[in-house]
Design a protein around this motif. Structure first.
Motif, PDB file in Angstrom:
ATOM      1  N   THR A 207      22.023 -22.428 -23.705  1.00 19.62           N
ATOM      2  CA  THR A 207      22.318 -23.803 -23.314  1.00 19.62           C
ATOM      3  C   THR A 207      22.766 -23.841 -21.855  1.00 19.62           C
ATOM      4  N   PRO A 208      22.814 -25.034 -21.234  1.00 21.01           N
ATOM      5  CA  PRO A 208      23.297 -25.117 -19.851  1.00 21.01           C
ATOM      6  C   PRO A 208      24.718 -24.585 -19.682  1.00 21.01           C
ATOM      7  N   ALA A 209      25.503 -24.605 -20.761  1.00 18.11           N
ATOM      8  CA  ALA A 209      26.875 -24.086 -20.702  1.00 18.11           C
ATOM      9  C   ALA A 209      26.926 -22.578 -20.906  1.00 18.11           C
ATOM     10  N   GLY A 210      25.764 -21.945 -21.193  1.00 14.43           N
ATOM     11  CA  GLY A 210      25.722 -20.497 -21.337  1.00 14.43           C
ATOM     12  C   GLY A 210      25.849 -19.975 -22.746  1.00 14.43           C
ATOM     13  N   ALA A 211      25.776 -20.872 -23.752  1.00 17.64           N
ATOM     14  CA  ALA A 211      25.860 -20.428 -25.147  1.00 17.64           C
ATOM     15  C   ALA A 211      24.512 -19.857 -25.583  1.00 17.64           C
ATOM     16  N   VAL A 212      24.532 -18.608 -26.027  1.00 22.54           N
ATOM     17  CA  VAL A 212      23.315 -17.889 -26.392  1.00 22.54           C
ATOM     18  C   VAL A 212      23.180 -17.841 -27.907  1.00 22.54           C
ATOM     19  N   SER A 213      21.983 -18.187 -28.403  1.00 21.57           N
ATOM     20  CA  SER A 213      21.675 -18.078 -29.823  1.00 21.57           C
ATOM     21  C   SER A 213      20.286 -17.478 -29.981  1.00 21.57           C
ATOM     22  N   THR A 214      19.978 -17.038 -31.193  1.00 15.86           N
ATOM     23  CA  THR A 214      18.662 -16.477 -31.487  1.00 15.86           C
ATOM     24  C   THR A 214      17.819 -17.533 -32.180  1.00 15.86           C
ATOM     25  N   LEU A 215      16.665 -17.838 -31.587  1.00 13.22           N
ATOM     26  CA  LEU A 215      15.786 -18.859 -32.145  1.00 13.22           C
ATOM     27  C   LEU A 215      14.851 -18.278 -33.194  1.00 13.22           C
ATOM     28  N   ALA A 216      14.294 -17.107 -32.920  1.00 11.83           N
ATOM     29  CA  ALA A 216      13.330 -16.519 -33.849  1.00 11.83           C
ATOM     30  C   ALA A 216      13.223 -15.018 -33.621  1.00 11.83           C
ATOM     31  N   GLY A 217      12.883 -14.321 -34.701  1.00 10.29           N
ATOM     32  CA  GLY A 217      12.699 -12.876 -34.647  1.00 10.29           C
ATOM     33  C   GLY A 217      13.713 -12.155 -35.518  1.00 10.29           C
ATOM     34  N   SER A 218      13.237 -11.084 -36.143  1.00 14.26           N
ATOM     35  CA  SER A 218      14.094 -10.299 -37.037  1.00 14.26           C
ATOM     36  C   SER A 218      14.920  -9.266 -36.287  1.00 14.26           C
ATOM     37  N   GLY A 219      14.495  -8.948 -35.073  1.00 16.38           N
ATOM     38  CA  GLY A 219      15.148  -7.881 -34.326  1.00 16.38           C
ATOM     39  C   GLY A 219      14.441  -6.556 -34.475  1.00 16.38           C
ATOM     40  N   SER A 220      13.491  -6.479 -35.402  1.00 12.83           N
ATOM     41  CA  SER A 220      12.652  -5.287 -35.574  1.00 12.83           C
ATOM     42  C   SER A 220      11.218  -5.651 -35.203  1.00 12.83           C
ATOM     43  N   SER A 221      10.466  -4.676 -34.717  1.00 10.50           N
ATOM     44  CA  SER A 221       9.088  -4.948 -34.327  1.00 10.50           C
ATOM     45  C   SER A 221       8.247  -5.285 -35.548  1.00 10.50           C
ATOM     46  N   GLY A 222       7.326  -6.237 -35.388  1.00 11.54           N
ATOM     47  CA  GLY A 222       6.440  -6.634 -36.463  1.00 11.54           C
ATOM     48  C   GLY A 222       5.595  -7.804 -36.027  1.00 11.54           C
ATOM     49  N   SER A 223       4.809  -8.328 -36.941  1.00 10.22           N
ATOM     50  CA  SER A 223       3.908  -9.435 -36.600  1.00 10.22           C
ATOM     51  C   SER A 223       3.965 -10.555 -37.633  1.00 10.22           C
ATOM     52  N   ALA A 224       5.030 -10.614 -38.398  1.00 10.30           N
ATOM     53  CA  ALA A 224       5.123 -11.594 -39.480  1.00 10.30           C
ATOM     54  C   ALA A 224       5.324 -13.005 -38.957  1.00 10.30           C
ATOM     55  N   ASP A 225       4.538 -13.941 -39.474  1.00  9.63           N
ATOM     56  CA  ASP A 225       4.813 -15.353 -39.260  1.00  9.63           C
ATOM     57  C   ASP A 225       5.883 -15.785 -40.263  1.00  9.63           C
ATOM     58  N   GLY A 226       6.606 -16.856 -39.936  1.00  4.66           N
ATOM     59  CA  GLY A 226       7.660 -17.319 -40.826  1.00  4.66           C
ATOM     60  C   GLY A 226       8.675 -18.126 -40.060  1.00  4.66           C
ATOM     61  N   SER A 227       9.806 -18.384 -40.659  1.00  6.37           N
ATOM     62  CA  SER A 227      10.846 -19.201 -40.036  1.00  6.37           C
ATOM     63  C   SER A 227      11.985 -18.337 -39.521  1.00  6.37           C
ATOM     64  N   GLY A 228      12.372 -18.574 -38.275  1.00  6.11           N
ATOM     65  CA  GLY A 228      13.546 -17.923 -37.710  1.00  6.11           C
ATOM     66  C   GLY A 228      13.523 -16.417 -37.808  1.00  6.11           C
ATOM     67  N   MET A 229      14.521 -15.851 -38.476  1.00  4.93           N
ATOM     68  CA  MET A 229      14.650 -14.397 -38.577  1.00  4.93           C
ATOM     69  C   MET A 229      13.655 -13.769 -39.546  1.00  4.93           C
ATOM     70  N   ALA A 230      12.922 -14.598 -40.299  1.00  5.66           N
ATOM     71  CA  ALA A 230      11.878 -14.059 -41.181  1.00  5.66           C
ATOM     72  C   ALA A 230      10.619 -13.702 -40.412  1.00  5.66           C
ATOM     73  N   ALA A 231      10.499 -14.212 -39.190  1.00  8.52           N
ATOM     74  CA  ALA A 231       9.357 -13.882 -38.335  1.00  8.52           C
ATOM     75  C   ALA A 231       9.671 -12.632 -37.513  1.00  8.52           C
ATOM     76  N   SER A 232       8.625 -12.018 -36.996  1.00  5.25           N
ATOM     77  CA  SER A 232       8.850 -10.838 -36.157  1.00  5.25           C
ATOM     78  C   SER A 232       7.856 -10.802 -35.003  1.00  5.25           C
ATOM     79  N   PHE A 233       8.290 -10.167 -33.926  1.00  9.32           N
ATOM     80  CA  PHE A 233       7.511  -9.989 -32.708  1.00  9.32           C
ATOM     81  C   PHE A 233       7.524  -8.508 -32.334  1.00  9.32           C
ATOM     82  N   TYR A 234       6.651  -8.152 -31.396  1.00 13.38           N
ATOM     83  CA  TYR A 234       6.591  -6.770 -30.934  1.00 13.38           C
ATOM     84  C   TYR A 234       6.509  -6.796 -29.409  1.00 13.38           C
ATOM     85  N   TYR A 235       7.654  -6.709 -28.783  1.00 17.25           N
ATOM     86  CA  TYR A 235       7.800  -6.788 -27.332  1.00 17.25           C
ATOM     87  C   TYR A 235       7.269  -8.114 -26.771  1.00 17.25           C
ATOM     88  N   PRO A 236       7.866  -9.235 -27.144  1.00 17.15           N
ATOM     89  CA  PRO A 236       7.454 -10.507 -26.541  1.00 17.15           C
ATOM     90  C   PRO A 236       7.763 -10.505 -25.048  1.00 17.15           C
TER      91      PRO A 236
END
Length: 317
Positions: A207-236
């Motif tokens: 946010t403009p005030a500097g508050a950091v949150s996670t929008l999407a991704g499980s934190g582990s590499s993968g290619s799953a579609d889904g919502s929020g932390m159920a989805a995964s990316f591989y080096y976005p």
């Protein structure tokens, strides 16, 4: 849109031009596309008709000047401000550079590798990889190897928006949050900055005030579609916002372009496996897509790194 697929340097019509690892793209209000041509250490320009020229740069180095009288050292990120200036994350020079529409290159901030907040060349970065600019002329920088997101005011004052400097994926306020090799950035009309947090395999929001949150991704590499932390990316790597508030992500190691709705639902827009095929949706293929831009009509431009091409995705009505 441009590039033969072979690595090299040639200006000319799109199908005859060559690039050498184009890392990122940006588009201005008239449809010109600017390319950080990384291993050529150039910033290139593609007109709406597909003609490719060199805006600035020559052999790798550091020199302010005009056009080919200036030099960069492996530029990574590019952005265009409201005045048509091209901002460059000059990765191996550890500087943020500015190119006017006439091709005049100057140094906006940074001097040598390090981490110092300050003004202009009194500040320092460590391998800046991504840049984005807001409507007021503030520039935000993904300071990759400092694991921080920095802010540069129009007066050149550099501060830290978020990130402790330690690698991690902690959400929190300002320097209480952590990143791991943040790469691409984009910004919305409310001043929220979105970050492709590369090595965490996450998409983050600040946010403009500097508050950091996670929008999407499980934190582990993968290619799953889904919502929020159920989805995964591989080096976005690249991120851009469309006019519906949806994030488009260059999912580098998955060779895909992904989409995230404002509520965090992740789907695959285009791409399937490594390749260079044109086509529709998953019938197309990319080879390490790295950077993204979007124009006023919703066309998405992709810096297709290992294919040495600039690709275009046209929305289907």
């Amino acid at each position: 849109m441009a590039g033969t697929g072979a690595a090299g340097f040639a200006n000319g019509p799109g199908s005859a031009a060559t690039f050498y690892y184009p890392f990122s793209v940006a588009v201005d209000g008239t449809g010109n596309v600017f390319v950080a041509d990384n291993l050529n250490s150039l910033v290139r320009k593609i007109t709406p008709l597909g003609d490719v020229s060199t805006l600035a740069g020559r052999l790798s180095g550091f020199l302010d000047g005009t056009g080919t009288g200036a030099s960069f050292n492996h530029p990574y990120g590019v952005a265009v401000d409201g005045s048509g200036n091209v901002l460059v994350a000059d990765y191996d020079n550890h500087r943020i550079r500015k190119i006017t529409s006439a091709g005049v290159v100057s140094t906006m901030a940074g001097m040598s590798m390090g981490y110092v907040d300050g003004t202009g060349t009194g500040a320092s970065f460590n391998s800046p990889s991504g840049v984005v600019v807001d409507g007021s002329g503030n520039v935000f920088v993904a300071d990759r190897n400092n694991h921080r997101i920095r802010k540069i005011t129009p007066a050149g004052v550099v501060s830290t928006l978020a990130g402790s400097g330690n690698t991690g994926s902690t959400d929190g306020n300002g320097t209480a949050a952590s990143f791991n090799n943040p790469f691409g950035l984009t910004i919305d009309g409310s001043g929220n900055v979105f970050v492709a947090d590369r090595t965490n395999h996450l998409i983050r929001k600040i946010t403009p005030a500097g508050a950091v949150s996670t929008l999407a991704g499980s934190g582990s590499s993968g290619s799953a579609d889904g919502s929020g932390m159920a989805a995964s990316f591989y080096y976005p790597q690249g991120v851009v916002l469309d006019d519906l508030g949806q994030l488009v992500v260059a999912d580098y190691f998955n060779h895909r372009i992904r989409k995230i709705t404002p509520t965090g639902v992740v789907s695959t827009l285009a791409g399937s496996s490594a390749g260079s095929a044109d086509g529709t949706g998953t019938g197309a293929s990319f080879y390490y897509p790295a950077g993204l831009a979007i124009d006023a009509s919703g066309q998405i431009y992709v810096a297709d790194l290992y294919n040495n091409r600039i690709r275009k995705i046209t929305p289907i009505p």
